[in-house]
Scaffold this active site. Structure first.
Site, PDB file in Angstrom:
ATOM      1  N   LYS A   1       0.757  -1.072   0.380  1.00 14.28           N
ATOM      2  CA  LYS A   1      -0.050   0.021   0.086  1.00 14.28           C
ATOM      3  C   LYS A   1       1.060   1.327  -0.095  1.00 14.28           C
ATOM      4  CE  LYS A   1      -4.022  -2.209   0.805  1.00 14.28           C
ATOM      5  NZ  LYS A   1      -3.758  -3.697   0.451  1.00 14.28           N
TER       6      LYS A   1
HETATM    7  C1  LIG Z   1      -4.233  -4.900   0.018  1.00 20.10           C
HETATM    8  C2  LIG Z   1      -3.196  -6.117  -0.051  1.00 20.10           C
HETATM    9  C3  LIG Z   1      -3.630  -6.966  -1.061  1.00 20.10           C
HETATM   10  C4  LIG Z   1      -4.842  -7.051  -2.189  1.00 20.10           C
HETATM   11  O1  LIG Z   1      -4.569  -5.805  -2.870  1.00 20.10           O
HETATM   12  P1  LIG Z   1      -5.773  -5.291  -3.821  1.00 20.10           P
HETATM   13  O2  LIG Z   1      -5.292  -4.283  -4.766  1.00 20.10           O
HETATM   14  O3  LIG Z   1      -6.720  -5.019  -2.860  1.00 20.10           O
HETATM   15  O4  LIG Z   1      -5.970  -6.375  -4.758  1.00 20.10           O
HETATM   16  C5  LIG Z   1      -2.730  -8.094  -0.942  1.00 20.10           C
HETATM   17  N1  LIG Z   1      -1.776  -8.418   0.021  1.00 20.10           N
HETATM   18  C6  LIG Z   1      -1.638  -7.489   0.754  1.00 20.10           C
HETATM   19  C7  LIG Z   1      -0.414  -7.469   2.030  1.00 20.10           C
HETATM   20  C8  LIG Z   1      -2.435  -6.327   1.042  1.00 20.10           C
HETATM   21  O5  LIG Z   1      -2.220  -5.223   1.888  1.00 20.10           O
END
Ligand SMILES: *Cc1c(COP(=O)(O)O)cnc(C)c1O
Length: 500
Positions: A116
């Site tokens: 993120k």
């Molecule tokens: C948010 C997240 C995901 C999923 O990503 P999306 O963009 O929502 O598909 C996968 N792994 C981790 C560690 C995340 O924080």
């Protein structure tokens, strides 16, 4: 470059406006009218540049209302690597090779150790830049409901950013020990973190209710403030993610792992469909991609959709050891449906209303054919997730987190099924140290520790390095210890904006 809604609204808006509004007026999501082209020459040009410059270039193709000087400035600050802040790896998004044709794209070297950060380090700069361009004088208050990773990444990204406040609600019983500590110890004068009694859905519904409350809107306006969101349907979160797919491709060329023009696969652990959608956009721009492999955990609603063309959310919800993928309605899928249907807002609208009224929809054969051109999918059980972590560590000496393990297993299954031997990149979305309990268990270690001590235990057991931001957690003071009821969320926002 202008933006339109996925649900057919004829109104077109600028990039700055799309980022400021979050959602389109008709409830749809903002998408670019066309995809800019990434030629083979421009890819070769990018191989010579840093991660930050690659990102500024990609964002610039979409955000024509920003100058390249502005974007390079944002990007240089967001993707910096120095001793006490920013990223802990000079390459920002490095590749790790485990065998002849498998590479892991590590997207967790940012300040909060999950992918993120790749978007949320730059998104606050895009948002405040957009507000300035639109002549907005009020302060923006960003509200986030989080199941873990987004909350901390948003807090870190918005911390002490002028003209902004940020307030994060997390479910009291729904985040890992490390995730909770990361949030409750957050620094900064413009931040607030509150636990809400209940699960993620309770927190999320509470935030949605606040966003649609006109009376509250009026009160905030009198105080010179308005609300905005930092969740992954905002265009400002999506556009920076296209960059790391292009960057990974450039790095594979630089390492002589592929020749320019060679098609590769990406396998992405998927929840809300933001990450893998960015890969699809990169492909549409011209990045040589063979297959995009969508990996689900036990909540296999997306894998089922890609394999059958039927989206069905009428199924049990499982809480898993890869919690950031525990989701039954993936909001960003709407953007993919828009492209697959030939930018047909009416079609998208009919799917979305069927989803609301019946909890499911079936895409037409044409749309399904377009989907199968590039997407593949699979899912991974809890047992296989743990086995994959153990095997990858024992056999390859490489420690991965639960989400990344889901993707690696799904890639291996895909290879067995198809004998496709293209160079493949597993998108690695979190540091294993964020999910210590599950990773220790997968390695067969019974732990009696809790909180920050789990971090030390995982380091001792695996002799791997603790990411610096998590190592520091032990000495941080908890600043935010308040727990409230769902019904108190609204008044807590008002108190925060009033400065109480
Ligand atoms: C948010 C997240 C995901 C999923 O990503 P999306 O963009 O929502 O598909 C996968 N792994 C981790 C560690 C995340 O924080």
């Amino acid at each position: 470059m202008l933006y339109q809604s996925t649900r057919g609204d004829l109104n077109r808006v600028s990039g700055a406006k799309a980022i400021t509004c979050g959602l389109a007026n008709d409830g749809g999501l903002f998408v670019p009218e066309t995809f800019p082209t990434l030629t083979s020459d421009s890819i070769l040009e990018l191989t010579k540049k840093s991660y930050s410059k690659r990102t500024a270039y990609i964002i610039g193709l979409f955000m024509s209302d920003f100058t390249s000087k502005e974007l390079e400035e944002y990007s240089d600050t967001a993707y910096s690597c120095n001793r006490d802040s920013g990223f802990t790896n000079r390459e920002i998004a490095p590749l790790y090779k485990t065998d002849e044709s498998t590479h892991f794209l590590e997207l967790w070297h940012g300040p909060t150790c999950a992918f993120k950060d790749m978007a949320l380090q730059i998104m606050p700069r895009l948002l405040t830049g957009s507000l300035k361009k639109l002549g907005e004088k009020r302060e923006v208050c960003v509200l986030v409901a989080t199941s873990g990773d987004t909350g901390k990444a948003a807090l870190n990204g918005f911390c002490d950013v002028q003209g902004t406040k940020i307030m994060v609600f997390y479910p009291r019983d729904g985040v890992s020990e490390v995730q909770k500590l990361q949030m409750t110890t957050q620094h900064g004068d413009n931040v607030n973190v509150i636990a809400v009694e209940g699960n993620f859905d309770d927190a999320q519904t509470g935030v949605k209710a606040i966003f649609t409350d006109d009376k509250l809107d009026g009160k905030l306006d009198e105080m010179g403030c308005f609300l905005s969101s930092a969740n992954s349907i905002n265009w400002g979160r999506l556009v920076p993610q296209i960059a790391y797919y292009v960057s990974a491709y450039c790095d594979l060329i630089n390492k002589n792992e592929i020749i320019p023009g060679e098609k590769i696969n990406f396998c992405v652990p998927t929840g809300n469909f933001g990450n893998i959608l960015a890969a699809y956009y990169a492909e549409r721009m011209g990045l040589p991609i063979n297959k995009l492999i969508c990996a689900s955990n036990r909540n296999d609603v997306l894998a089922h959709f890609i394999n059958t063309g039927q989206y069905n959310k009428n199924r049990p919800f499982y809480t898993t050891i890869s919690p950031s993928m525990d989701i039954l309605v993936s909001s960003n899928l709407e953007r993919l449906l828009f492209e697959l249907s030939g930018k047909n807002g009416e079609t998208v609208k009919s799917y979305m209303s069927a989803l609301i009224s019946e909890g499911q929809y079936q895409i037409s054969d044409n749309v399904k054919a377009e989907l199968s051109r590039i997407f593949q999918a699979g899912y991974c059980s809890e047992e296989d997730t743990k086995k994959t972590i153990k095997y990858t560590f024992k056999d390859r000496g490489y420690l991965i987190d639960t989400h990344t393990a889901v993707a690696y297993k799904v890639l291996q299954d895909y290879r067995e099924r198809t004998s496709d031997d293209s160079v493949s990149v597993v998108v690695s979305t979190a540091s294993p140290y964020k999910f210590c309990e599950a990773v220790l268990e997968a390695l067969g270690i019974q732990s009696k520790e809790s909180g920050a001590n789990l971090i030390d235990e995982l380091a001792k057991a695996t002799r791997t390095e603790i990411p610096a931001p998590l190592r520091a957690l032990k000495n941080e003071k908890e600043r935010f210890t308040k727990t409230i009821k769902k019904t108190e969320m609204k008044s807590s926002v008002l108190d925060f904006v009033r400065g109480r």
